[in-house]
Design an enzyme around this catalytic site. Structure first.
Site, mmCIF file in Angstrom:
data_model
loop_
_atom_site.group_PDB
_atom_site.id
_atom_site.type_symbol
_atom_site.label_atom_id
_atom_site.label_comp_id
_atom_site.label_asym_id
_atom_site.label_seq_id
_atom_site.Cartn_x
_atom_site.Cartn_y
_atom_site.Cartn_z
ATOM 1 N N VAL A 120 0.847 -1.205 0.000
ATOM 2 C CA VAL A 120 0.000 0.000 0.000
ATOM 3 C C VAL A 120 0.882 1.255 0.000
ATOM 4 O O VAL A 120 0.396 2.356 0.142
ATOM 5 C CB VAL A 120 -0.941 0.007 1.227
ATOM 6 C CG1 VAL A 120 -1.833 -1.236 1.226
ATOM 7 C CG2 VAL A 120 -0.177 0.102 2.543
ATOM 8 N N ASP A 121 2.202 1.058 -0.167
ATOM 9 C CA ASP A 121 3.158 2.148 0.066
ATOM 10 C C ASP A 121 3.351 3.105 -1.106
ATOM 11 O O ASP A 121 4.118 4.054 -1.017
ATOM 12 C CB ASP A 121 4.521 1.568 0.502
ATOM 13 C CG ASP A 121 5.094 0.569 -0.518
ATOM 14 O OD1 ASP A 121 4.795 0.684 -1.724
ATOM 15 O OD2 ASP A 121 5.851 -0.333 -0.088
ATOM 16 N N HIS A 136 -4.578 -4.546 -1.956
ATOM 17 C CA HIS A 136 -4.856 -4.083 -0.591
ATOM 18 C C HIS A 136 -4.967 -2.565 -0.506
ATOM 19 O O HIS A 136 -4.860 -1.992 0.575
ATOM 20 C CB HIS A 136 -3.786 -4.606 0.384
ATOM 21 C CG HIS A 136 -3.858 -6.090 0.583
ATOM 22 N ND1 HIS A 136 -2.828 -6.856 1.060
ATOM 23 C CD2 HIS A 136 -4.876 -6.963 0.350
ATOM 24 C CE1 HIS A 136 -3.194 -8.129 1.118
ATOM 25 N NE2 HIS A 136 -4.430 -8.224 0.679
ATOM 26 N N CYS A 147 -19.852 4.133 -2.696
ATOM 27 C CA CYS A 147 -19.735 4.164 -4.165
ATOM 28 C C CYS A 147 -18.338 3.788 -4.652
ATOM 29 O O CYS A 147 -18.120 3.657 -5.855
ATOM 30 C CB CYS A 147 -20.145 5.539 -4.718
ATOM 31 S SG CYS A 147 -18.980 6.862 -4.340
ATOM 32 N N CYS A 168 -21.994 10.689 -2.837
ATOM 33 C CA CYS A 168 -23.132 9.884 -2.365
ATOM 34 C C CYS A 168 -23.320 9.981 -0.858
ATOM 35 O O CYS A 168 -24.148 9.281 -0.305
ATOM 36 C CB CYS A 168 -22.926 8.424 -2.772
ATOM 37 S SG CYS A 168 -21.665 7.590 -1.807
ATOM 38 N N GLY A 205 8.722 -11.317 -2.687
ATOM 39 C CA GLY A 205 8.671 -10.726 -1.343
ATOM 40 C C GLY A 205 7.339 -10.861 -0.643
ATOM 41 O O GLY A 205 6.941 -9.968 0.085
ATOM 42 N N THR A 206 6.669 -11.978 -0.858
ATOM 43 C CA THR A 206 5.422 -12.205 -0.107
ATOM 44 C C THR A 206 5.486 -13.526 0.639
ATOM 45 O O THR A 206 6.012 -14.509 0.113
ATOM 46 C CB THR A 206 4.184 -12.162 -1.037
ATOM 47 O OG1 THR A 206 3.018 -12.411 -0.222
ATOM 48 C CG2 THR A 206 4.230 -13.160 -2.185
ATOM 49 N N SER A 207 4.925 -13.509 1.853
ATOM 50 C CA SER A 207 4.891 -14.749 2.639
ATOM 51 C C SER A 207 3.748 -15.643 2.174
ATOM 52 O O SER A 207 3.679 -16.805 2.569
ATOM 53 C CB SER A 207 4.728 -14.417 4.132
ATOM 54 O OG SER A 207 3.508 -13.731 4.343
ATOM 55 N N PRO A 232 14.177 -14.228 0.210
ATOM 56 C CA PRO A 232 15.314 -14.811 0.940
ATOM 57 C C PRO A 232 14.904 -16.040 1.746
ATOM 58 O O PRO A 232 15.757 -16.841 2.137
ATOM 59 C CB PRO A 232 15.771 -13.695 1.889
ATOM 60 C CG PRO A 232 14.867 -12.543 1.685
ATOM 61 C CD PRO A 232 13.803 -12.897 0.699
HETATM 62 P P1 OAD Z 1 4.885 -10.442 4.902
HETATM 63 O O1 OAD Z 1 5.496 -9.530 5.903
HETATM 64 O O2 OAD Z 1 3.895 -11.451 5.391
HETATM 65 O O3 OAD Z 1 6.014 -11.222 4.115
HETATM 66 C C1 OAD Z 1 7.127 -10.567 3.588
HETATM 67 C C2 OAD Z 1 7.974 -11.568 2.858
HETATM 68 O O4 OAD Z 1 9.071 -10.873 2.288
HETATM 69 C C3 OAD Z 1 8.548 -12.677 3.723
HETATM 70 O O5 OAD Z 1 8.367 -13.938 3.085
HETATM 71 C C4 OAD Z 1 10.027 -12.334 3.823
HETATM 72 O O6 OAD Z 1 10.842 -13.491 3.914
HETATM 73 C C5 OAD Z 1 10.253 -11.628 2.513
HETATM 74 N N1 OAD Z 1 11.382 -10.687 2.452
HETATM 75 C C6 OAD Z 1 12.029 -10.064 3.462
HETATM 76 N N2 OAD Z 1 13.005 -9.268 2.993
HETATM 77 C C7 OAD Z 1 12.989 -9.386 1.641
HETATM 78 C C8 OAD Z 1 13.746 -8.818 0.568
HETATM 79 N N3 OAD Z 1 14.740 -7.957 0.794
HETATM 80 N N4 OAD Z 1 13.429 -9.189 -0.696
HETATM 81 C C9 OAD Z 1 12.432 -10.061 -0.951
HETATM 82 N N5 OAD Z 1 11.683 -10.619 0.017
HETATM 83 C C10 OAD Z 1 11.957 -10.293 1.295
HETATM 84 O O7 OAD Z 1 4.254 -9.494 3.759
HETATM 85 P P2 OAD Z 1 3.101 -9.812 2.701
HETATM 86 O O8 OAD Z 1 3.190 -11.189 2.195
HETATM 87 O O9 OAD Z 1 3.102 -8.694 1.745
HETATM 88 O O10 OAD Z 1 -2.100 -6.587 4.491
HETATM 89 O O11 OAD Z 1 1.828 -9.686 3.628
HETATM 90 C C11 OAD Z 1 0.555 -9.730 3.093
HETATM 91 C C12 OAD Z 1 -0.359 -8.745 3.779
HETATM 92 O O12 OAD Z 1 -0.305 -8.922 5.204
HETATM 93 C C13 OAD Z 1 0.015 -7.293 3.600
HETATM 94 O O13 OAD Z 1 -0.427 -6.759 2.370
HETATM 95 C C14 OAD Z 1 -0.680 -6.632 4.745
HETATM 96 C C15 OAD Z 1 -0.381 -7.623 5.849
HETATM 97 O O14 OAD Z 1 -1.339 -7.689 6.851
HETATM 98 C C16 OAD Z 1 -2.746 -5.398 4.443
HETATM 99 O O15 OAD Z 1 -2.192 -4.333 4.555
HETATM 100 C C17 OAD Z 1 -4.205 -5.527 4.207
#
Ligand code: OAD
Length: 270
Positions: A120-121, A136, A147, A168, A205-207, A232
């Site tokens: 969201v940044d 998100h 709306c 609205c 970079g998503t968990s 990583p």
């Molecule tokens: P997470 O904080 O759950 O996961 C971040 C991931 O990035 C992890 O798997 C880390 O290992 C990895 N990571 C760390 N450093 C990194 C780097 N330098 N390069 C690449 N990867 C790296 O974040 P999200 O999966 O984005 O929701 O979390 C999903 C949602 O949970 C977010 O959008 C947010 C949060 O609650 C809302 O804001 C609605």
């Protein structure tokens, strides 16, 4: 980055898969912005690791008392030691890192057709990404819950609370999706279409722990797409992936782009 033969082989494999694909979608998460100085949510240094994860009641609480929610929001944004403050300070100072910039280049060069970001940044927009879905929301915008009208928060006059939509008179919230809030229908539909129509999804970079976003790679995979993970750490999505590039995205994405520009071939020293 010190490239081992194993890593180099994974990079070749990933580049080869992208070059074979016609419609490549990226799903990005908080890890992409770590190298811009923004903490992730989970894992070491994560916001929820430090402060605890919000409950699924966040949206319901907003609906029950939107005026009180906004008053608390303004207080928390100025309150050192609060997660809202910590995030605001980090994001306000952040600039796109090489990962964000390579994503733009990949799009411009035709290697990437769409980015679905959970972030969201606003850094994708600052970097210049065009075809992008913010599943998100975006913290620099406000959104009417009736709306769906979005407008920039910057310059908005909070004359009375809760703020009301001029179209609205619906209640206005931050565009950022809260825990327990459905993803806006138009965005969710577009994200699903991307998952259903891609032949490759890059997970950066998503968990992979928050639904429905975490379901998108599974949908893609079940419909025959390949998955590549850049992270990583191992995640819940790792077992589904066809190529895994372990490391920070700000370092790996530039290496991957180089391979793509060379048609997947390795140049000495790369
Ligand atoms: P997470 O904080 O759950 O996961 C971040 C991931 O990035 C992890 O798997 C880390 O290992 C990895 N990571 C760390 N450093 C990194 C780097 N330098 N390069 C690449 N990867 C790296 O974040 P999200 O999966 O984005 O929701 O979390 C999903 C949602 O949970 C977010 O959008 C947010 C949060 O609650 C809302 O804001 C609605």
């Amino acid at each position: 980055m010190n490239l081992t033969p194993e890593f180099s082989a994974s990079l070749d494999r990933a580049a080869g898969l992208i070059l074979q694909s016609k419609h490549v979608v990226m799903m990005a998460g908080a890890g992409l912005s770590v190298e811009s100085g923004i903490p992730p949510f989970r894992g070491p240094g994560g916001l929820w690791t430090k402060y605890g994860e919000p409950t699924n009641l966040s949206y319901r609480e907003f609906l029950q008392d939107p005026e009180g929610w906004w008053e608390e929001r303004f207080r928390n944004e100025d309150q050192p030691g609060d997660p809202t403050y910590e995030m605001k300070v980090a994001v306000d100072q952040a600039q796109p890192n090489p990962g964000h910039r390579v994503i733009v280049e990949m799009e411009q060069l035709g290697f990437l057709q769409c980015v679905v970001t959970q972030n969201v940044d606003n850094l994708h927009r600052v970097a210049g990404s065009q075809n992008m879905l913010e599943i998100h929301g975006n913290r620099t915008f406000l959104r009417c819950i009736e709306c769906g009208d979005r407008q920039p928060r910057d310059g908005y006059h909070f004359d009375s609370l809760p703020p009301r939509c001029t179209n609205c008179s619906g209640i206005i919230k931050m565009d950022t999706v809260m825990f327990g809030e459905p993803i806006p229908e138009d965005v969710m539909l577009a994200c699903r279409q991307q998952a259903e129509n891609c032949d490759l999804m890059l997970l950066v970079g998503t968990s992979g722990t928050v639904n429905p976003a975490a379901q998108l790679p599974i949908i893609a995979k079940e419909l025959g797409a390949s998955l590549i993970e850049i992270n990583p750490d191992e995640t819940s999505l790792t077992p589904w992936c066809d190529a895994i590039l372990n490391g920070p995205s700000g370092e790996i994405l530039p290496l991957l782009l180089k391979r793509l520009q060379n048609g997947g071939a390795v140049e000495p020293g790369n």
